[in-house]
Design a protein around this motif. Structure first.
Motif, PDB file in Angstrom:
ATOM      1  N   GLU A  50      -2.143   7.816  14.431  1.00  0.00           N
ATOM      2  CA  GLU A  50      -3.105   8.263  13.504  1.00  0.00           C
ATOM      3  C   GLU A  50      -2.399   9.122  12.461  1.00  0.00           C
ATOM      4  OE1 GLU A  50      -6.388   8.364  13.812  1.00  0.00           O
ATOM      5  OE2 GLU A  50      -6.783   8.176  15.896  1.00  0.00           O
ATOM      6  N   ARG A  72      -8.233   6.131  12.182  1.00  0.00           N
ATOM      7  CA  ARG A  72      -8.391   4.931  13.150  1.00  0.00           C
ATOM      8  C   ARG A  72      -9.700   4.997  14.044  1.00  0.00           C
ATOM      9  NH1 ARG A  72      -3.642   4.796  17.288  1.00  0.00           N
ATOM     10  NH2 ARG A  72      -5.041   5.521  18.694  1.00  0.00           N
ATOM     11  N   HIS A 107       0.910  -1.273   0.009  1.00  0.00           N
ATOM     12  CA  HIS A 107       0.095   0.040   0.044  1.00  0.00           C
ATOM     13  C   HIS A 107       0.845   1.405  -0.042  1.00  0.00           C
ATOM     14  CE1 HIS A 107      -3.895   2.061   0.877  1.00  0.00           C
ATOM     15  NE2 HIS A 107      -3.082   2.611   1.549  1.00  0.00           N
ATOM     16  N   LEU A 118      -5.677   6.293   4.496  1.00  0.00           N
ATOM     17  CA  LEU A 118      -6.784   5.444   5.156  1.00  0.00           C
ATOM     18  C   LEU A 118      -7.790   6.227   5.926  1.00  0.00           C
ATOM     19  CD1 LEU A 118      -4.720   2.217   6.062  1.00  0.00           C
ATOM     20  CD2 LEU A 118      -6.069   2.404   4.018  1.00  0.00           C
ATOM     21  N   GLN A 163      -7.022  -4.242   1.975  1.00  0.00           N
ATOM     22  CA  GLN A 163      -7.151  -3.288   2.655  1.00  0.00           C
ATOM     23  C   GLN A 163      -7.785  -3.111   3.866  1.00  0.00           C
ATOM     24  OE1 GLN A 163      -8.940  -0.434  -0.374  1.00  0.00           O
ATOM     25  NE2 GLN A 163      -6.839   0.009  -1.308  1.00  0.00           N
ATOM     26  N   ARG A 164      -8.664  -4.016   4.028  1.00  0.00           N
ATOM     27  CA  ARG A 164      -9.460  -4.057   5.380  1.00  0.00           C
ATOM     28  C   ARG A 164      -8.638  -4.914   6.332  1.00  0.00           C
ATOM     29  NH1 ARG A 164     -11.123  -7.681   8.445  1.00  0.00           N
ATOM     30  NH2 ARG A 164     -10.500  -9.810   7.065  1.00  0.00           N
ATOM     31  N   LEU A 222      -3.327  -2.407  11.583  1.00  0.00           N
ATOM     32  CA  LEU A 222      -2.816  -1.020  12.167  1.00  0.00           C
ATOM     33  C   LEU A 222      -3.717  -0.890  13.268  1.00  0.00           C
ATOM     34  CD1 LEU A 222      -2.600   0.793   8.784  1.00  0.00           C
ATOM     35  CD2 LEU A 222      -0.661  -0.028  10.379  1.00  0.00           C
ATOM     36  N   THR A 223      -5.155  -1.211  13.002  1.00  0.00           N
ATOM     37  CA  THR A 223      -5.722  -0.685  14.309  1.00  0.00           C
ATOM     38  C   THR A 223      -5.597  -1.571  15.373  1.00  0.00           C
ATOM     39  OG1 THR A 223      -7.573  -0.164  12.797  1.00  0.00           O
ATOM     40  CG2 THR A 223      -8.089  -0.620  15.156  1.00  0.00           C
ATOM     41  N   LEU A 250      -5.390  -4.763   6.237  1.00  0.00           N
ATOM     42  CA  LEU A 250      -4.038  -3.780   6.502  1.00  0.00           C
ATOM     43  C   LEU A 250      -4.621  -2.559   7.730  1.00  0.00           C
ATOM     44  CD1 LEU A 250      -1.729  -2.091   6.305  1.00  0.00           C
ATOM     45  CD2 LEU A 250      -2.696  -0.905   4.066  1.00  0.00           C
ATOM     46  N   ARG A 251      -5.753  -2.514   7.584  1.00  0.00           N
ATOM     47  CA  ARG A 251      -6.525  -1.576   8.569  1.00  0.00           C
ATOM     48  C   ARG A 251      -6.980  -2.069   9.911  1.00  0.00           C
ATOM     49  NH1 ARG A 251      -9.577   3.072   9.237  1.00  0.00           N
ATOM     50  NH2 ARG A 251     -11.344   2.723  10.347  1.00  0.00           N
ATOM     51  N   GLU A 252      -7.397  -3.536   9.707  1.00  0.00           N
ATOM     52  CA  GLU A 252      -7.538  -4.135  10.918  1.00  0.00           C
ATOM     53  C   GLU A 252      -6.006  -4.401  11.637  1.00  0.00           C
ATOM     54  OE1 GLU A 252      -9.324  -8.092  10.748  1.00  0.00           O
ATOM     55  OE2 GLU A 252      -8.018  -8.904  11.871  1.00  0.00           O
ATOM     56  N   PHE A 298      -2.397   6.451   9.311  1.00  0.00           N
ATOM     57  CA  PHE A 298      -3.524   6.425   8.700  1.00  0.00           C
ATOM     58  C   PHE A 298      -3.762   7.394   7.922  1.00  0.00           C
ATOM     59  CE2 PHE A 298      -6.022   2.711  10.785  1.00  0.00           C
ATOM     60  CZ  PHE A 298      -5.235   2.719  11.819  1.00  0.00           C
TER      61      PHE A 298
END
Lengths: 69, 512
Positions: B499, B510, B400, B507, B485-486, B492-493, B488-490, B502
């Motif tokens: 922040e 958060r 990404h 993205l 992408q989901r 990072l969260t 990746l977000r999961e 993100f």
């Protein structure tokens, strides 16, 4: 005639980075590190067609590039 | 339980028969790694985390996925390094290495906690020999392919340092070279330290890392060239092979690959001495042995050489991992569970039986080794600080890109340099301070530095179908892109990434 310019991210300030990014007439590559750490620490530098160029300021290096064209 | 940890730096895994991810033009001899792989558990889907060298070591030694917060730097005061935890529990700890980065600007705190350390001098830029004033020409010519450092220059990181360091080494006497010394000293240490009740020996071989300057017979093992031909470089600059200071001819690329392969074989032969010592001392019965690497090294793959500002293809990011555990029912098996470099911290804590309740970002592999679980992790994150962020689920790798107009935050108790890792630090006059990290209440400095994009568009590969990552699926598999992408977000969260990450990665913010 210059064929290719490379610079280290750590060696330039944001204004120089913008100026280098705006050079349309010559390919410019930004690198995180060009493995010229000693030269990078000592002062401004560019790698032009594989050769190291140093000067007192980045402005002087960019002016010299224009003179080469 | 004793623990022997062996890192073989830059061991690009497809050069090993054990990992035939892509074709290599040579049949690289690695009989000892093969011998160990037959005995151990082989992890097929193991990924680097924070790159390159020292960030990987902070993952192994402290369980910190650091690249989301800071680049290459020291052990922090709020870290719990393995050797400290071990010695506080009565375990003898030993470091054996030829890795100069431990002693260089920017990366202190890694060796100081060991009861003993052995440092084999002279590799790469090791600030060691100052004579002869004029470095040996034969070596010097081959370690740089373009405008060379002034051989009499006194600046930092001058390549002539290496040429001086090896001036007294005979090109035909391999025992004087680095991996032979590191592994000989390891074998010797194993034989001489049998009286200790429990030990943790951490061996960090800088080989196979460049310069790819190897003695005979290895220099000629995979090439018909004269390995001392001054036109043939063995320490290429990082970058594209088709432009700039890193440009190489096809002949030069072939030669570099042959020297890398020769070095792999040299490392393997001397690693075998360590296995012999384990055999002779009977240590296998009460010793866990971990063998891995920090990253690979581009040798023309995807048009790159070194570890440059390139996308993190599997050549760099997917690394070898072999673990011998005497009580594991999975000895001699292959495991395809997704695993990450950071997991080795909690794994070694478990091997040593240390009572540690928090292992930061690290998840022990012991349940996998005990056959209790194959479901180790859903994602593995990897990358360089301030750049693209990459995630894999073991099938897909998704890279990404970042928005280069948004700076990244550097967090540390020290005013470390964001990109000039090896030279003296300078004050960060815009730094603010606060308890910004989710895994400690310690205040740190926080300051901005530019983002460094490695690619502009996202990249997606199905590595089960396309291990060489030649076919970018971003435009043809929207569902997989969304899923990655989901993920990746999961990830990072879960890690409570800043922040700012993100924002930099464009993205959605958060969840609070």
């Amino acid at each position: 005639m210059v064929g290719h310019v490379e610079y280290c991210l750590d060696n330039v300030d944001s204004a120089t980075r913008r100026r280098l990014g705006g050079l349309d007439e010559v390919p410019v590559t930004e690198q995180r590190c060009l493995q010229r750490c000693g030269d990078c620490y000592s002062g401004p530098f560019l790698v032009v067609d594989g050769e190291l160029r140093t000067a007192e300021t980045h402005g002087a290096l960019l002016n010299a590039l224009r003179e080469d064209e | 339980m004793n623990v022997l940890f062996v890192s073989i730096d830059s061991l690009t895994r497809h050069f090993l028969d054990v990992y035939p991810d892509r074709d290599v033009e040579f049949d690289v001899e690695t009989e000892n790694i093969d011998r160990f792989a037959e005995r151990a558990t082989v992890f097929d889907t193991h990924y680097a985390g924070s790159l390159p060298c020292m960030p990987a070591r902070r993952e192994w030694l402290t369980g910190t996925q650091e690249f989301l917060w800071r680049p290459w730097g020291p052990i922090e005061p709020f870290d719990d390094p393995l050797p400290r935890l071990a010695r506080e529990d009565g375990v003898l700890t030993q470091l054996i290495t030829d890795h100069f980065h431990y002693f260089q600007h920017g990366s202190h705190g890694y060796y100081e906690d060991f009861n003993g350390f052995e440092f084999v001098r002279g590799h790469e830029y090791d600030a060691w020999q100052t004579a002869p004033q004029d470095p040996p020409e034969e070596v010097y010519q081959q370690i740089t392919n373009v405008s060379a450092d002034d051989p009499r220059g006194t600046g930092y990181l001058n390549r002539s340092q290496y040429a001086r360091n090896v001036a007294d080494k005979e090109a035909t006497d391999e025992t004087e070279f680095f991996a032979p010394q590191v592994f000989s000293k390891t074998a010797d240490w194993l034989r001489r330290n049998q009286d200790w009740d429990e030990w943790f020996c951490y061996v960090d071989s800088f080989d196979v890392h460049e310069p790819f300057h190897v003695p005979e017979p290895y220099a000629s093992l995979y090439t018909d060239e004269d390995p001392r031909d001054p036109e043939l470089v063995n320490w290429p600059f990082y970058g594209r092979v088709d432009e700039g200071q890193s440009e190489l001819t096809e002949r030069q690329v072939d030669f570099v690959r042959s020297q890398f392969a020769g070095k792999v074989t040299m490392v393997d032969r001397w690693f075998g001495r360590v296995l012999d010592a384990l055999d002779e001392t009977g240590a296998w019965e009460d010793t866990a042995v971990v063998v891995t690497s920090d990253h690979g090294h581009y040798l023309g793959e995807h048009g790159w050489v070194g570890k440059p500002g390139a996308p993190l293809y599997d050549v760099l990011a997917r690394t070898p991992l072999f673990i011998w555990h005497p009580d594991s029912p999975r000895r001699g098996e292959r495991v395809d569970s997704l695993t990450s470099a950071v997991d080795l911290y909690a794994t070694i804590i478990d091997f040593l039986g240390l009572e540690v309740t928090r292992t930061r970002h690290s998840r022990s592999l012991l349940p996998v080794l005990e056959g209790r679980s194959d479901d180790h992790r859903d994602w593995a994150l990897y990358g360089y600080w301030g750049s693209s962020v990459n995630v894999t689920d073991g099938q897909y790798t998704y890279m990404h890109p970042c928005d280069e107009s948004v700076d990244a935050y550097c967090h540390s108790t020290e005013m470390m340099s964001a990109y000039g890792w090896f030279t003296p630090r300078e004050p960060q006059r815009d730094a603010e301070s606060g308890a910004y990290l989710p895994y400690t209440d310690s205040p740190v400095w926080r300051y901005e530095a530019p983002s460094n994009p490695r690619h502009v568009e996202p990249l997606l590969f199905d590595v089960t179908e396309d291990p060489e990552q030649q076919r970018n699926l971003v435009d043809e598999d929207g569902e997989a892109v969304r899923e990655m992408q989901r993920l990746l977000r999961e990830a990072l969260t879960d890690l409570e990434a800043p922040e700012k990450e993100f924002e930099r990665l464009e993205l959605a913010p958060r969840p609070s």
